[in-house]
Design an enzyme around this catalytic site. Structure first.
Site, mmCIF file in Angstrom:
data_model
loop_
_atom_site.group_PDB
_atom_site.id
_atom_site.type_symbol
_atom_site.label_atom_id
_atom_site.label_comp_id
_atom_site.label_asym_id
_atom_site.label_seq_id
_atom_site.Cartn_x
_atom_site.Cartn_y
_atom_site.Cartn_z
ATOM 1 N N ARG A 104 -12.540 -29.588 29.868
ATOM 2 C CA ARG A 104 -11.764 -29.479 28.772
ATOM 3 C C ARG A 104 -11.700 -31.092 28.077
ATOM 4 O O ARG A 104 -11.488 -32.135 28.699
ATOM 5 C CB ARG A 104 -10.133 -29.339 28.971
ATOM 6 N N THR A 108 -9.376 -33.292 22.417
ATOM 7 C CA THR A 108 -9.339 -32.156 21.577
ATOM 8 C C THR A 108 -8.877 -30.876 22.429
ATOM 9 O O THR A 108 -8.475 -29.874 21.624
ATOM 10 C CB THR A 108 -10.813 -31.900 21.125
ATOM 11 N N ASP A 200 -2.848 -30.296 37.675
ATOM 12 C CA ASP A 200 -4.272 -29.876 37.500
ATOM 13 C C ASP A 200 -5.041 -29.285 38.584
ATOM 14 O O ASP A 200 -4.973 -29.862 39.780
ATOM 15 C CB ASP A 200 -5.021 -31.371 37.166
ATOM 16 N N ASP A 203 -8.047 -31.120 40.473
ATOM 17 C CA ASP A 203 -7.608 -32.619 41.071
ATOM 18 C C ASP A 203 -6.881 -32.288 42.290
ATOM 19 O O ASP A 203 -7.290 -32.743 43.510
ATOM 20 C CB ASP A 203 -6.845 -33.339 40.189
HETATM 21 C C1 PRP Z 1 -9.011 -26.699 34.014
HETATM 22 C C2 PRP Z 1 -9.059 -25.206 34.442
HETATM 23 C C3 PRP Z 1 -9.665 -24.212 33.322
HETATM 24 C C4 PRP Z 1 -9.179 -25.201 32.088
HETATM 25 C C5 PRP Z 1 -8.102 -24.302 31.429
HETATM 26 O O1 PRP Z 1 -10.325 -27.309 34.062
HETATM 27 O O2 PRP Z 1 -9.565 -25.116 35.461
HETATM 28 O O3 PRP Z 1 -10.906 -24.441 33.277
HETATM 29 O O4 PRP Z 1 -8.656 -26.361 32.383
HETATM 30 O O5 PRP Z 1 -7.720 -25.053 30.069
HETATM 31 P P1 PRP Z 1 -7.820 -24.108 28.891
HETATM 32 O O6 PRP Z 1 -7.426 -22.912 29.030
HETATM 33 O O7 PRP Z 1 -6.947 -25.027 28.054
HETATM 34 O O8 PRP Z 1 -9.309 -24.251 28.637
HETATM 35 P P2 PRP Z 1 -10.696 -28.550 33.446
HETATM 36 O O9 PRP Z 1 -11.171 -28.592 31.963
HETATM 37 O O10 PRP Z 1 -9.451 -29.713 33.763
HETATM 38 O O11 PRP Z 1 -12.071 -29.229 34.303
HETATM 39 P P3 PRP Z 1 -11.966 -29.183 35.915
HETATM 40 O O12 PRP Z 1 -11.857 -27.697 36.738
HETATM 41 O O13 PRP Z 1 -13.412 -29.614 36.245
HETATM 42 O O14 PRP Z 1 -10.916 -30.129 36.616
HETATM 43 N N1 URA Z 2 -6.007 -27.161 33.461
HETATM 44 C C1 URA Z 2 -5.138 -27.259 34.753
HETATM 45 O O1 URA Z 2 -5.948 -27.749 35.697
HETATM 46 N N2 URA Z 2 -3.772 -27.500 34.716
HETATM 47 C C2 URA Z 2 -3.164 -27.049 33.558
HETATM 48 O O2 URA Z 2 -1.966 -26.932 33.726
HETATM 49 C C3 URA Z 2 -3.941 -26.901 32.246
HETATM 50 C C4 URA Z 2 -5.215 -26.800 32.372
#
Ligand code: PRP
Ligand code: URA
Length: 209
Positions: A104, A108, A200, A203
């Protein structure tokens, strides 16, 4: 809200979810519980898969068993969806795993695609998209868009926690996609995180806070 939404109210799922939500839970335990919850949710998400009869012989004689009639693909969304793969494969050891990389954009909140390992044409009849968090729904909708362009016919989303905003977005964009979660939470905060959520998910699994 969508009729395609399935919340797993199983006491074990709710017990495990509380462990994930607890900010004191360390990455090792967090990963273990993500794996266990993924296993439970995959059981729910596959409860309507068709079977074909399978003639077998037990030590006592001939009978008819069953086997799954369709090939299943697991599509983890990198990174956080990775943690759900092992649990899903425990229940579906023959499943194919196709990775999609999305993150994400922090400003944005729109998903940015950086990796796609799908083969040229579909090799499976059912796709289970794995991602613990359904927040704005942008990542899930983008993944289903990719899978449908690829030619996937039946797609289900398997997550852990959803926000009402994400469920609405996914079910409006793709009303045919069933959504399996352990919890539907209250809302998104002003930076797109699910409240109360668990923080997160990437993380917390990988110790990168
Ligand atoms: C997180 C999660 C989803 C996304 C959800 O990933 O694992 O893929 O956010 O958010 P959304 O519904 O608003 O799209 P992130 O983008 O943080 O990436 P990561 O898994 O690499 O940490
Ligand atoms: N992605 C995450 O990992 N946690 C949230 O709460 C939203 C998006």
């Amino acid at each position: 809200m969508t009729t395609q939404l399935h919340i797993c109210h199983h006491p074990l799922a709710q017990h495990k979810l509380a462990i994930l939500r607890d900010q004191k839970t360390e990455p090792k335990k967090f990963r273990e519980v993500v794996r266990e919850l993924a296993m439970m949710l995959v059981i729910e998400a596959t409860s309507d898969l068709p079977l074909t009869p399978l003639p077998i012989t037990t030590p006592m004689g001939a009978t008819t068993g069953h086997k799954l009639a369709e090939n299943v693909g697991l599509i983890p969304i990198l990174r956080a969806g990775l943690g759900m793969v092992e649990g899903a494969l425990t229940m579906l050891p023959f499943a194919e795993v196709w990775h999609i990389g999305l993150y994400r954009d922090e400003r944005t909140l729109r998903p940015v695609e950086y990796y796609n390992k799908l083969p040229v044409s579909p090799t499976v009849q059912v796709c289970l998209v794995l991602d613990p968090m359904l927040a704005t729904g942008g990542s899930a909708v983008a993944t289903v868009d990719i899978l449908k362009r690829w030619g996937a016919q039946r797609i289900k989303f398997v997550g852990l926690i959803g926000a009402p905003e994400g469920v609405k977005k996914l079910s409006e964009a793709h009303p045919d996609v069933q959504i399996y979660l352990a919890a539907l939470d209250d809302h998104l905060n002003d930076i797109g995180y699910i409240v109360p959520g668990l923080g997160d998910a990437g993380d917390r699994q990988f110790g990168t806070a």
